[in-house]
Motif scaffolding. Structure first.
Motif, PDB file in Angstrom:
ATOM      1  N   ILE A 124       0.837  -1.197   0.000  1.00 18.34           N
ATOM      2  CA  ILE A 124       0.000   0.000   0.000  1.00 18.34           C
ATOM      3  C   ILE A 124       0.876   1.252   0.000  1.00 18.34           C
ATOM      4  N   THR A 125       0.558   2.179  -0.895  1.00 15.94           N
ATOM      5  CA  THR A 125       1.228   3.476  -0.949  1.00 15.94           C
ATOM      6  C   THR A 125       0.177   4.565  -0.829  1.00 15.94           C
ATOM      7  N   GLU A 126       0.424   5.545   0.032  1.00 16.13           N
ATOM      8  CA  GLU A 126      -0.511   6.651   0.203  1.00 16.13           C
ATOM      9  C   GLU A 126      -0.102   7.836  -0.658  1.00 16.13           C
ATOM     10  N   TYR A 127      -0.976   8.204  -1.569  1.00 14.89           N
ATOM     11  CA  TYR A 127      -0.830   9.406  -2.390  1.00 14.89           C
ATOM     12  C   TYR A 127      -2.149  10.171  -2.332  1.00 14.89           C
ATOM     13  N   GLY A 128      -2.119  11.442  -2.697  1.00 16.33           N
ATOM     14  CA  GLY A 128      -3.353  12.178  -2.917  1.00 16.33           C
ATOM     15  C   GLY A 128      -4.137  11.534  -4.049  1.00 16.33           C
ATOM     16  N   GLY A 129      -5.463  11.749  -4.052  1.00 11.35           N
ATOM     17  CA  GLY A 129      -6.327  11.069  -5.009  1.00 11.35           C
ATOM     18  C   GLY A 129      -5.932  11.271  -6.459  1.00 11.35           C
ATOM     19  N   ALA A 130      -5.587  12.511  -6.815  1.00 11.42           N
ATOM     20  CA  ALA A 130      -5.222  12.790  -8.209  1.00 11.42           C
ATOM     21  C   ALA A 130      -3.978  12.004  -8.606  1.00 11.42           C
ATOM     22  N   ARG A 131      -3.026  11.886  -7.688  1.00 10.43           N
ATOM     23  CA  ARG A 131      -1.797  11.149  -7.998  1.00 10.43           C
ATOM     24  C   ARG A 131      -2.046   9.646  -8.058  1.00 10.43           C
ATOM     25  N   VAL A 132      -2.988   9.159  -7.238  1.00  7.42           N
ATOM     26  CA  VAL A 132      -3.353   7.744  -7.307  1.00  7.42           C
ATOM     27  C   VAL A 132      -3.870   7.408  -8.698  1.00  7.42           C
ATOM     28  N   GLU A 197      -3.194  18.218  -4.239  1.00  8.07           N
ATOM     29  CA  GLU A 197      -3.152  16.897  -4.879  1.00  8.07           C
ATOM     30  C   GLU A 197      -4.343  16.015  -4.487  1.00  8.07           C
ATOM     31  N   PHE A 198      -5.161  16.506  -3.570  1.00  8.00           N
ATOM     32  CA  PHE A 198      -6.339  15.745  -3.164  1.00  8.00           C
ATOM     33  C   PHE A 198      -7.488  15.998  -4.122  1.00  8.00           C
ATOM     34  N   ALA A 199      -8.187  14.925  -4.501  1.00  9.62           N
ATOM     35  CA  ALA A 199      -9.337  15.062  -5.399  1.00  9.62           C
ATOM     36  C   ALA A 199     -10.424  15.930  -4.770  1.00  9.62           C
TER      37      ALA A 199
END
Length: 292
Positions: A124-132, A197-199
């Motif tokens: 699991i990697t945590e990124y902001g939604g747009a980057r995911v 970077e968050f949706a």
């Protein structure tokens, strides 16, 4: 040119530092530098601008990075396909999760999944939604979780959550006594907002702009608990999903319905036409059946 060289180059690009990349790849810095220089000499181009503090990509470096990511994703896909064909009992899934979503829903689900399928490894990697979303598109993750709407021409989408966004204000705020608030009533308010970077950032901006105003943003954060604590300290207002509001335990905050209602919809996404491993399919089937 070797795939290992490209992986090392990808790590340098990700870390923007040869030193940090060498540590992560368990190599000496001279060995990593030698590999990158050899790659540059083979291509006849400079890929990295080296300074004392950072290692940034040149324009040609950005092109090489794009192809390196595609080649790495193809190799991972090949290994996964072969593993499935040989009916291996073990599996591995690379998942991208936004921090908001990961902390809310997934610890319990992943614990149950691990008990049910102990030989499937979840990375699991945590990124902001747009980057995911971008990382699923580029092949870094086999699957991700993000906020709808998403491009249905690029991704296969599996909805998993739908709930309302709520307004959080300080207990003595002018709106604190209201049960419902129109979005237009927030025109002059100062917001504690989500990082770019968050949706959720773009999603809420779109609603505000549709209501005729640009939000006045006082602070930005990636942590919902910090955002709510700032509201409790009377530093501004914020808007958060119902699931997060259910975790806010303080008398200093009032939680109010928004009108018209703004829905927060989450979905698992995978890239269309990319091979989906048996482990990945198993996880999606599991999460669709398991209430979040």
């Amino acid at each position: 040119m070797e795939l290992r060289q490209l992986r090392l180059f990808m790590e340098v690009a990700k870390q923007k530092s040869i030193t940090k990349a060498a540590e992560n790849m368990h190599l000496s810095q001279p060995a990593l530098s030698k590999s990158i220089i050899a790659l540059e000499e083979e291509l006849g181009m400079t890929l990295i601008i080296r300074t004392n503090k950072t290692s940034d990509l040149t324009d040609t470096g950005k092109v090489v990075l794009e192809y390196a990511q595609k080649m790495n994703a193809l190799q991972d896909e090949m290994k996964t396909t072969l593993n499935d064909m040989t009916n291996l009992t073990r599996g591995q899934i690379n998942i991208g999760l936004p921090p908001f979503i990961g902390s809310l829903f997934f610890p319990r689900v992943m614990a149950k999944f691990h008990h049910a399928y102990p030989n499937i490894e979840l990375n699991i990697t945590e990124y902001g939604g747009a980057r995911v979303v971008k990382s699923v598109e580029e092949g870094e993750f086999e699957l991700g979780v993000a906020v709808l709407p998403l491009d249905e021409q690029q991704f296969d989408i599996y909805p998993i959550v739908e709930e309302e966004m709520k307004l959080l204000v300080y207990k003595n705020h002018r709106l604190a006594s209201r049960k419902e608030v129109e979005i237009e009533d927030l025109t002059d308010e100062e917001f504690i907002f989500y990082h770019d970077e968050f949706a959720l950032n773009q999603m809420m901006r779109d609603h505000f702009i549709a209501a005729g105003f640009e939000p006045k943003i006082l602070f930005k954060s990636s942590q919902w608990d910090l955002m709510s604590e700032m509201v409790a300290a009377n530093l501004g207002i914020t808007i958060l999903p119902q699931s997060i509001c259910n975790r806010v335990f303080t008398k200093d905050i009032k939680i109010i319905d928004l009108r018209p209602a703004i829905m927060w919809r989450l979905a698992v996404l995978t890239k269309k036409d990319r091979y989906l491993s048996i482990a990945g399919k198993t996880f999606i089937d599991f999460i669709l059946k398991e209430p979040l």
